[in-house]
Each structure stands twice: as C-alpha cells, then as structure tokens.
Design a protein around this motif. Structure first.
Motif, PDB file in Angstrom:
ATOM      1  N   THR A 167       0.832  -1.195   0.000  1.00 22.19           N
ATOM      2  CA  THR A 167       0.000   0.000   0.000  1.00 22.19           C
ATOM      3  C   THR A 167       0.870   1.250   0.000  1.00 22.19           C
ATOM      4  N   ALA A 168       0.330   2.343  -0.520  1.00 22.82           N
ATOM      5  CA  ALA A 168       1.045   3.610  -0.519  1.00 22.82           C
ATOM      6  C   ALA A 168       1.044   4.230   0.873  1.00 22.82           C
ATOM      7  N   GLY A 169       0.022   3.945   1.633  1.00 23.50           N
ATOM      8  CA  GLY A 169      -0.100   4.495   2.982  1.00 23.50           C
ATOM      9  C   GLY A 169      -1.429   4.095   3.578  1.00 23.50           C
ATOM     10  N   GLU A 170      -1.769   4.703   4.703  1.00 26.07           N
ATOM     11  CA  GLU A 170      -3.060   4.411   5.298  1.00 26.07           C
ATOM     12  C   GLU A 170      -3.612   5.617   6.039  1.00 26.07           C
ATOM     13  N   ASP A 171      -4.932   5.769   5.941  1.00 26.05           N
ATOM     14  CA  ASP A 171      -5.663   6.772   6.695  1.00 26.05           C
ATOM     15  C   ASP A 171      -6.268   6.083   7.911  1.00 26.05           C
ATOM     16  N   ALA A 172      -6.057   6.660   9.080  1.00 25.14           N
ATOM     17  CA  ALA A 172      -6.596   6.101  10.321  1.00 25.14           C
ATOM     18  C   ALA A 172      -7.481   7.139  10.988  1.00 25.14           C
ATOM     19  N   ALA A 173      -8.696   6.747  11.336  1.00 24.40           N
ATOM     20  CA  ALA A 173      -9.634   7.634  12.022  1.00 24.40           C
ATOM     21  C   ALA A 173     -10.021   7.014  13.355  1.00 24.40           C
ATOM     22  N   THR A 174     -10.104   7.838  14.400  1.00 25.10           N
ATOM     23  CA  THR A 174     -10.468   7.389  15.739  1.00 25.10           C
ATOM     24  C   THR A 174     -11.830   7.957  16.105  1.00 25.10           C
ATOM     25  N   TYR A 175     -12.694   7.094  16.655  1.00 25.21           N
ATOM     26  CA  TYR A 175     -14.063   7.487  17.010  1.00 25.21           C
ATOM     27  C   TYR A 175     -14.329   7.197  18.487  1.00 25.21           C
ATOM     28  N   VAL A 176     -15.182   8.037  19.108  1.00 24.07           N
ATOM     29  CA  VAL A 176     -15.688   7.785  20.453  1.00 24.07           C
ATOM     30  C   VAL A 176     -17.211   7.854  20.402  1.00 24.07           C
ATOM     31  N   TRP A 177     -17.840   7.226  21.376  1.00 29.35           N
ATOM     32  CA  TRP A 177     -19.305   7.157  21.439  1.00 29.35           C
ATOM     33  C   TRP A 177     -19.825   8.345  22.254  1.00 29.35           C
ATOM     34  N   ARG A 178     -20.665   9.180  21.622  1.00 31.05           N
ATOM     35  CA  ARG A 178     -21.252  10.334  22.284  1.00 31.05           C
ATOM     36  C   ARG A 178     -22.706  10.496  21.861  1.00 31.05           C
ATOM     37  N   PHE A 182     -21.273   7.434  17.082  1.00 29.27           N
ATOM     38  CA  PHE A 182     -19.817   7.555  17.069  1.00 29.27           C
ATOM     39  C   PHE A 182     -19.446   8.897  16.442  1.00 29.27           C
ATOM     40  N   VAL A 183     -18.470   9.567  17.051  1.00 27.03           N
ATOM     41  CA  VAL A 183     -17.993  10.855  16.560  1.00 27.03           C
ATOM     42  C   VAL A 183     -16.488  10.754  16.335  1.00 27.03           C
ATOM     43  N   GLN A 184     -16.036  11.245  15.200  1.00 26.11           N
ATOM     44  CA  GLN A 184     -14.609  11.197  14.876  1.00 26.11           C
ATOM     45  C   GLN A 184     -13.858  12.255  15.689  1.00 26.11           C
ATOM     46  N   VAL A 185     -12.828  11.817  16.416  1.00 26.49           N
ATOM     47  CA  VAL A 185     -12.072  12.746  17.260  1.00 26.49           C
ATOM     48  C   VAL A 185     -10.623  12.887  16.832  1.00 26.49           C
ATOM     49  N   ALA A 186     -10.147  12.039  15.932  1.00 26.27           N
ATOM     50  CA  ALA A 186      -8.772  12.134  15.445  1.00 26.27           C
ATOM     51  C   ALA A 186      -8.682  11.457  14.092  1.00 26.27           C
ATOM     52  N   ARG A 187      -7.756  11.967  13.265  1.00 27.33           N
ATOM     53  CA  ARG A 187      -7.538  11.367  11.952  1.00 27.33           C
ATOM     54  C   ARG A 187      -6.104  11.672  11.530  1.00 27.33           C
ATOM     55  N   SER A 188      -5.465  10.694  10.907  1.00 31.63           N
ATOM     56  CA  SER A 188      -4.085  10.906  10.471  1.00 31.63           C
ATOM     57  C   SER A 188      -3.801  10.077   9.231  1.00 31.63           C
ATOM     58  N   TYR A 189      -2.725  10.451   8.535  1.00 32.32           N
ATOM     59  CA  TYR A 189      -2.277   9.700   7.368  1.00 32.32           C
ATOM     60  C   TYR A 189      -0.819   9.313   7.555  1.00 32.32           C
ATOM     61  N   SER A 190      -0.479   8.062   7.219  1.00 33.04           N
ATOM     62  CA  SER A 190       0.898   7.574   7.275  1.00 33.04           C
ATOM     63  C   SER A 190       1.362   7.242   5.863  1.00 33.04           C
ATOM     64  N   ASP A 191       2.471   7.853   5.460  1.00 34.36           N
ATOM     65  CA  ASP A 191       3.047   7.623   4.133  1.00 34.36           C
ATOM     66  C   ASP A 191       4.123   6.554   4.260  1.00 34.36           C
ATOM     67  N   PHE A 192       3.860   5.360   3.718  1.00 35.28           N
ATOM     68  CA  PHE A 192       4.786   4.248   3.880  1.00 35.28           C
ATOM     69  C   PHE A 192       6.053   4.410   3.039  1.00 35.28           C
ATOM     70  N   ALA A 193       6.077   5.382   2.128  1.00 31.44           N
ATOM     71  CA  ALA A 193       7.276   5.605   1.334  1.00 31.44           C
ATOM     72  C   ALA A 193       8.294   6.452   2.098  1.00 31.44           C
ATOM     73  N   ALA A 194       7.860   7.082   3.181  1.00 34.80           N
ATOM     74  CA  ALA A 194       8.767   7.916   3.964  1.00 34.80           C
ATOM     75  C   ALA A 194       9.815   7.043   4.650  1.00 34.80           C
ATOM     76  N   LYS A 195      10.985   7.609   4.902  1.00 34.97           N
ATOM     77  CA  LYS A 195      12.059   6.860   5.539  1.00 34.97           C
ATOM     78  C   LYS A 195      11.650   6.399   6.928  1.00 34.97           C
ATOM     79  N   ASP A 196      10.962   7.249   7.656  1.00 33.84           N
ATOM     80  CA  ASP A 196      10.470   6.915   8.992  1.00 33.84           C
ATOM     81  C   ASP A 196       9.000   7.316   9.061  1.00 33.84           C
ATOM     82  N   PRO A 197       8.094   6.461   8.527  1.00 34.55           N
ATOM     83  CA  PRO A 197       6.674   6.835   8.454  1.00 34.55           C
ATOM     84  C   PRO A 197       6.102   7.201   9.815  1.00 34.55           C
ATOM     85  N   GLN A 198       5.504   8.379   9.901  1.00 34.43           N
ATOM     86  CA  GLN A 198       4.857   8.839  11.115  1.00 34.43           C
ATOM     87  C   GLN A 198       3.460   9.349  10.758  1.00 34.43           C
TER      88      GLN A 198
END
Length: 258
Positions: A167-178, A182-198
């Motif tokens: 895969t080129a990377g991944e999108d991760a979303a975090t949800y909590v129950w309110r 469910f409501v999204q409270v965080a979201r991030s993208y990780s680029d696997f081509a990066a030397k140190d993917p964060q």
C-alpha cells in the motif's frame, strides 16, 4: 465462486483517490511502500471474551441476518477454500467497551478470501442480550479495531498499479461514542514511502457517524435455531447444526495483508 465485482470497483475508486483525490477528502499523491504487518492485540487480564467472537459460524450467521449490511456482502459471506469448512469464514472480531452497552461491543471485519482485503467494518452494541449494528464502513480496503478503548478505522491507500500486499499508505480515524453516535475525534495519514513513516494529523469530521438502519439481532449461539439467510415466506427456515466444540474450532484470524 464469490462475486467480487462491487468490491473490485470500490478498490479501484480508492486507488484513484490515492493518485488524484477524485473529489474526496483524502489529499495528495501517495507513493508505494510495504504494508505494515498485523500484530496481535493484548487483552486486559480477566477480560471477558464474548462467546460469539470465537464462533465464526454464529458470527457469520448474525451478519447475514443484518439487513443494514449491504446485500452483496451478506450474499457472498461464505467459507473460503476448495476444502471449505464452517470455520473458514473471511471475517474476524475484535471487542471492547466502546458504547457502555450491556456487554462488550463487537468490531466485526469482513474480508475477501485469499488476499484478505477488508470490504466492511461494523460495530455491534449489545442491549438486552441482543446485538445491534451502530457503525458501518463499507469503503474498502477497510479494517476496524478497538484501540485504547476507542474505535479505530483504517483505510489502506493504493495507487492504481499497487499490488494488494503493497500500500502507498493508510488513513486512520479514531471514534468515540457520544449521545448515541460515534464521533470522529482524530484522523491521520501515514506515508509508507517515507524513511520513517509517522502519522500526520488531518482534519476530522464534526458530524456524528450515521447510525445504520439495523434491528436488534439474537446472536443465536450453538443450541439455538438459526434462520437461513435466504429463507422466504414460502416455508420455514431450516435449523443449523450445532457448531463443533471449541477444541476443534479455530478462532477467526486477523485480516491478511495488514
């Protein structure tokens, strides 16, 4: 043979997202890189395992009876392999306290056979001994889990020429129950081509995730009758043969390719 036309089309659309955006909120071109390996999730000492989480037959039966799950996924949900058995369903279940229901919530993942591509992730909440689907994501490739007491939904991102294992990377979303959603409270993208993917933070959605139009479903564990997913009003549904004992039944495995 399982019909994967809708799944392939959806994966193609997501690959398009990785290259050009295609009108979605996933931005930027993503370069190819190896997908991360799946690690087993640790459980708190003494954590109660819902009986249905280790019974793929009962779990698949409940999903097939849930009309909030798309018809194609329900119809195609069958054991994999040439020498298939009742335990070889392409699904697995995580669990945890996400919604403060009457028991542990189930996070159910449905995949394709063979490459283990995630085609649907669902959360089932227990109320009064029955499960009701309160979250659904059928945008493949998708995988859901319980992480730190919260729901995490991951979408793998591909270029049009990427193999499933890369895969080129991944999108991760975090949800909590309110307030019953469910409501999204965080979201991030990780680029696997990066030397140190964060993971890099991305904007979150402020709107509650829509509730699926689901009804309360009896888990129908061994010893109870299970309606056939194709039963009609023309006749009674057959009963299911009790599942094999836990000594001979394997637990569902995590999605391949993650």
């Amino acid at each position: 043979m399982r019909r994967l036309g809708p799944v392939v089309a959806a994966v193609g659309a997501l690959a398009c997202v990785a290259v050009a955006g295609c009108g979605t909120d996933v931005t930027g071109a993503r370069r190819e890189g190896p997908a991360p390996s799946t690690t087993a999730k640790s459980r708190p000492p003494g954590a109660a395992v819902p009986a249905i989480a280790s019974d793929p037959v009962a779990l698949a039966g409940m999903v097939r009876r849930d009309t909030s799950v798309s018809a194609d996924i329900r119809e195609d949900l069958a054991p994999c392999g040439e020498h298939r058995s009742d335990t070889d369903y392409p699904l697995d279940a995580d669990f945890g306290d996400l919604t403060a229901g009457d028991g542990p919530d189930l996070v159910v993942n449905i995949t394709t056979c063979g490459d283990g591509l995630g085609i649907g992730a669902y959360v089932y909440r227990m109320i009064g001994g029955k499960y009701r689907c309160v979250f659904a994501d059928e945008r493949p490739p998708v995988y859901g889990s319980v992480t730190g007491g919260r729901l995490e939904i991951v979408h793998e991102v591909y270029r049009t020429d990427d193999a499933v294992a890369y895969t080129a990377g991944e999108d991760a979303a975090t949800y909590v129950w309110r307030d019953g959603h469910f409501v999204q409270v965080a979201r991030s993208y990780s680029d696997f081509a990066a030397k140190d993917p964060q993971p890099s933070p991305e904007p979150t959605s402020t709107a509650p995730a829509p509730l699926p139009k689901s009804v309360a479903l009896d888990p129908e564990l061994p010893g109870t009758a299970t309606p056939s997913p194709t039963a009609t009003a023309s006749g009674p549904a057959p009963t299911r043969t009790p599942a094999p004992s836990t000594a001979t039944r394997r637990s569902p495995t995590a999605t391949q390719g993650r």
